[in-house]
Design a protein around this motif. Structure first.
Motif, PDB file in Angstrom:
ATOM      1  N   THR A 187       0.637  -0.825   0.192  1.00 29.43           N
ATOM      2  CA  THR A 187       0.223   0.389   0.022  1.00 29.43           C
ATOM      3  C   THR A 187       0.886   1.437  -0.112  1.00 29.43           C
ATOM      4  OG1 THR A 187      -1.709  -0.905   1.024  1.00 29.43           O
ATOM      5  CG2 THR A 187      -2.060   1.069   1.444  1.00 29.43           C
ATOM      6  N   PRO A 188       0.935   2.169  -0.937  1.00 23.50           N
ATOM      7  CA  PRO A 188       1.820   3.563  -0.746  1.00 23.50           C
ATOM      8  C   PRO A 188       1.381   4.299   0.052  1.00 23.50           C
ATOM      9  CG  PRO A 188       0.023   3.497  -2.406  1.00 23.50           C
ATOM     10  CD  PRO A 188       0.139   2.390  -1.482  1.00 23.50           C
ATOM     11  N   ILE A 189       2.665   4.640   0.737  1.00 22.35           N
ATOM     12  CA  ILE A 189       3.115   5.669   1.919  1.00 22.35           C
ATOM     13  C   ILE A 189       3.547   6.715   1.934  1.00 22.35           C
ATOM     14  CG2 ILE A 189       4.754   6.037   4.049  1.00 22.35           C
ATOM     15  CD1 ILE A 189       4.891   2.793   3.421  1.00 22.35           C
ATOM     16  N   THR A 190       2.537   7.614   2.758  1.00 27.80           N
ATOM     17  CA  THR A 190       2.637   8.945   2.268  1.00 27.80           C
ATOM     18  C   THR A 190       4.117   9.668   3.351  1.00 27.80           C
ATOM     19  OG1 THR A 190       0.220   9.987   2.662  1.00 27.80           O
ATOM     20  CG2 THR A 190       1.819  11.436   2.206  1.00 27.80           C
ATOM     21  N   ALA A 191       4.906  10.135   1.975  1.00 25.91           N
ATOM     22  CA  ALA A 191       6.249  11.140   2.524  1.00 25.91           C
ATOM     23  C   ALA A 191       5.356  12.080   3.250  1.00 25.91           C
ATOM     24  CB  ALA A 191       6.982  10.995   1.632  1.00 25.91           C
ATOM     25  N   TYR A 192       5.972  12.387   4.598  1.00 29.58           N
ATOM     26  CA  TYR A 192       5.421  13.851   5.635  1.00 29.58           C
ATOM     27  C   TYR A 192       6.331  14.417   5.975  1.00 29.58           C
ATOM     28  CZ  TYR A 192       0.259  11.260   6.397  1.00 29.58           C
ATOM     29  OH  TYR A 192      -0.544  10.737   6.105  1.00 29.58           O
ATOM     30  N   VAL A 193       7.827  14.163   5.973  1.00 23.30           N
ATOM     31  CA  VAL A 193       8.459  15.195   6.845  1.00 23.30           C
ATOM     32  C   VAL A 193       9.593  14.989   5.954  1.00 23.30           C
ATOM     33  CG1 VAL A 193      10.104  15.550   8.755  1.00 23.30           C
ATOM     34  CG2 VAL A 193       7.331  15.217   9.178  1.00 23.30           C
ATOM     35  N   GLU A 194      10.608  15.752   5.956  1.00 22.79           N
ATOM     36  CA  GLU A 194      11.944  16.200   4.820  1.00 22.79           C
ATOM     37  C   GLU A 194      12.757  15.201   5.573  1.00 22.79           C
ATOM     38  OE1 GLU A 194      13.614  19.973   4.435  1.00 22.79           O
ATOM     39  OE2 GLU A 194      12.718  20.628   5.914  1.00 22.79           O
ATOM     40  N   GLY A 195      14.035  14.599   4.863  1.00 22.05           N
ATOM     41  CA  GLY A 195      14.919  14.206   5.462  1.00 22.05           C
ATOM     42  C   GLY A 195      15.204  12.909   4.961  1.00 22.05           C
ATOM     43  N   LYS A 196      16.441  12.325   5.525  1.00 22.24           N
ATOM     44  CA  LYS A 196      16.517  10.887   5.122  1.00 22.24           C
ATOM     45  C   LYS A 196      16.133   9.545   5.931  1.00 22.24           C
ATOM     46  CE  LYS A 196      20.963  13.432   3.375  1.00 22.24           C
ATOM     47  NZ  LYS A 196      22.869  13.420   2.748  1.00 22.24           N
ATOM     48  N   TYR A 197      15.887   8.601   5.335  1.00 25.06           N
ATOM     49  CA  TYR A 197      15.456   7.338   5.905  1.00 25.06           C
ATOM     50  C   TYR A 197      16.072   5.680   4.863  1.00 25.06           C
ATOM     51  CZ  TYR A 197      12.865  11.752   7.580  1.00 25.06           C
ATOM     52  OH  TYR A 197      11.544  12.191   8.258  1.00 25.06           O
ATOM     53  N   THR A 198      16.331   4.890   5.630  1.00 19.45           N
ATOM     54  CA  THR A 198      17.122   3.890   5.227  1.00 19.45           C
ATOM     55  C   THR A 198      15.335   3.547   5.616  1.00 19.45           C
ATOM     56  OG1 THR A 198      18.994   4.515   5.429  1.00 19.45           O
ATOM     57  CG2 THR A 198      18.464   1.910   4.801  1.00 19.45           C
ATOM     58  N   LEU A 199      15.139   2.614   4.177  1.00 21.00           N
ATOM     59  CA  LEU A 199      14.140   0.972   4.433  1.00 21.00           C
ATOM     60  C   LEU A 199      14.774  -0.246   4.669  1.00 21.00           C
ATOM     61  CD1 LEU A 199      11.543   1.723   1.622  1.00 21.00           C
ATOM     62  CD2 LEU A 199      11.512   3.275   4.160  1.00 21.00           C
TER      63      LEU A 199
END
Length: 554
Positions: free
Chosen positions: A119-131
């Motif tokens: 299911t698509p996930i909304t990108a809410y907050v700016e930043g760098k992330y690692t799945l």
């Protein structure tokens, strides 16, 4: 004279026979070795096969901005000659939003590649992330041993959006659809990235919560009464929320139609199970159970999300009988069933369980009274009677690679003959075992504190508290309890024999008295995250970081 000549000829004949025997043995050993090497080259690729998993993002834009959707996908390749049941554990969460797949069962068709789309996930907050890496377990098609494979991690960057993201509903959806379970729930939290007023309110709420918890720690009986009152009010809110959800469910047109359909078939409503989520968001799951006088059962399930009734699905004994009839008319299913029956297996139990709005799992269980073996035929069938997979499993039916055992015996026998009769003796030197390298627990504990600080900065505050707590407990375990630790065991599994906060305080009372007051304050703060109403804050976190660095030392 003739007798001496005869003896001489006899000795020569014996020596020639011995030489010929040794030559034949050598030829046989060489021939067998070549055959073994050839067979091993053929067999080895079969055992080298493994499921391949790759994590990627579907149609990722060049500059992903706040408010845009992210669709995570798993590309799974099955190289085997049989359909492969798998279990997926995967966590795709960034900025307190995403999917936590505790367990998800799938069946990958033989020699094919499947793209699993979340299911698509909304990108809410700016930043760098690692799945994180996805972990997949399955049983080896030959040995039946459980094997675990992992996907890659995936780095994601979200840029500042042009539109306001204040007062946004964020949520983590937890899914568990394995071993007959079928649960899905979403916990929500509000995020205001642009509103200073909202931040101020959150800080005030955090301060109020901190004051309450301080009073509880002082064991003030009056505050305990207040807490009981709050719990009663919370229970009343839950009851009110449950009532509101019930009104939303029963006013939904599709729900009404499904309910009416079951009533026309003779079912009567027997039980309502409405489960609101604990955050008073108005969301939750529901199940309405029905029953006929003859014992037939039915149910309607679904969930409420932001006051919308979704994923409504009904399943009855009539549906179960209809799908079983379709399944038992399926050619592939019947072929496998007849094979088991010819081998002496008898049907013991059968069931069909809905998993999604359009998919069910079936399971037919057999036993052989003569051999005490058991077997099962299981797979998936859609509610419109399309059989998508048929899998057979037998107990004690593991195809053990006996040919490898025979090869190993021959190799050992050949090596024994070569080392005893052919190989010249050699002088071997004793193997020097290098000393074990001690663990630098001081450096590792400081590294854990730095990781806790970075975790806090990206918004995973509760996890940051836990990491900071673990860093101090890890340090004290190695500094004062090292005589109780197996170094090799701890290096492979550093969390084994982990100390609790209370044990660290007890150690400090005896061996590190100068830090006992600091440690008591440290664990009082880190333990607060276990309370639902406590909100992690910068002041408390900076305090536990300072104490952690003080007791561990630079």
């Amino acid at each position: 004279m003739n007798k001496r000549c005869n003896n001489y000829n006899s000795d020569n004949t014996t020596n020639n026979m011995n030489n010929n025997t040794i030559k034949n043995l050598r030829k046989n050993i060489i021939f067998i070795s070549i055959c073994l090497i050839y067979i091993l080259f053929i067999i080895t690729p079969t055992y080298a096969q493994e499921l391949i998993v790759e994590k990627h993002i579907k149609e990722l834009p060049e500059n992903l901005k706040e408010g845009e959707k992210v669709t995570v996908m798993l590309k799974i390749t099955n190289p085997f000659d049989t359909d492969l049941p798998i279990k997926i554990v995967d966590k795709n969460i960034f900025a307190n939003n995403g999917l936590d797949i505790e367990c998800l069962e799938q069946i990958i068709p033989k020699q094919s590649t499947v793209e699993l789309e979340y299911t698509p996930i909304t990108a809410y907050v700016e930043g760098k992330y690692t799945l994180e890496k996805a972990k997949i377990t399955y049983n080896d098609t030959i040995t039946k041993n459980e094997i675990e494979v992992e996907s890659n991690t995936y780095d994601l960057r979200i840029e500042k959006g042009t539109t306001s993201t204040s007062t946004i509903q964020q949520g983590i959806t937890t899914i568990n659809k394995c071993d007959g379970k079928n649960t899905q729930s979403t916990s929500y939290s509000s995020q205001s990235s642009n509103s200073q007023e909202q931040k101020q309110k959150e800080q005030e709420q955090q301060q109020n919560t901190q004051n309450k918890l301080n009073n509880i720690n002082q064991e003030n009986s009056q505050n305990m009464q207040n807490l009981q009152k709050e719990m009663q009010e919370e229970a009343q809110k839950q009851a009110q929320q449950k009532k509101e959800m019930e009104e939303q469910i029963e006013s939904n047109k599709k729900m009404y139609n499904e309910h009416k359909k079951l009533e026309e078939e003779g079912y009567k409503l027997a039980e309502k199970n409405i489960t609101p989520e604990s955050n008073n968001s108005g969301n939750g799951d529901f199940e309405y159970k029905y029953q006929k006088e003859n014992g037939d059962k039915a149910s309607i399930t679904g969930n409420v999300n932001n006051k919308n009734v979704e994923n409504i699905s009904s399943f009855s004994s009539n549906d179960e009988r209809r799908l079983m009839k379709a399944l038992e008319n399926n050619t592939k299913f019947n072929k496998e069933k007849e094979t088991l029956e010819k081998e002496g297996f008898e049907l013991q139990n059968k069931s069909i369980t809905p998993t999604t709005t359009n998919m069910t799992n079936y399971n037919y269980q057999f036993s052989n009274p003569n051999t005490n073996e058991t077997a099962q035929i299981y797979g998936n069938i859609t509610k419109d009677e399309n059989v998508t997979s048929v899998i057979v499993e037998k107990e004690n039916n593991k195809k053990f690679p006996w040919v490898l055992i025979y090869l190993a015996i021959l190799l050992i026998a050949g090596y024994y003959y070569w080392s005893k009769y052919i190989k010249k003796p050699t002088i071997t030197e004793p193997i020097k075992i290098p000393p074990k390298k001690p663990i630098n627990y001081h450096k590792k504990a400081l590294s854990m504190l730095n990781l806790a600080e970075k975790t806090y900065e990206i918004g995973n505050k509760k996890e940051a508290y836990e990491k900071a707590s673990y860093a101090v407990r890890y340090f004290y375990k190695y500094k004062f309890e090292s005589d109780k630790i197996d170094q090799n065991e701890s290096k492979n599994n550093p969390t084994k024999k982990e100390l609790t906060g209370s044990e660290v305080i007890n150690i400090s009372n005896k061996k590190d008295t100068k830090n006992k007051t600091k440690l008591r304050e440290f664990f009082n703060i880190t333990n607060l995250v276990n309370f639902a109403k406590y909100k992690p804050n910068d002041s408390d976190f900076n305090k536990i970081l300072k104490i952690g660095n003080d007791v561990i030392g630079k």
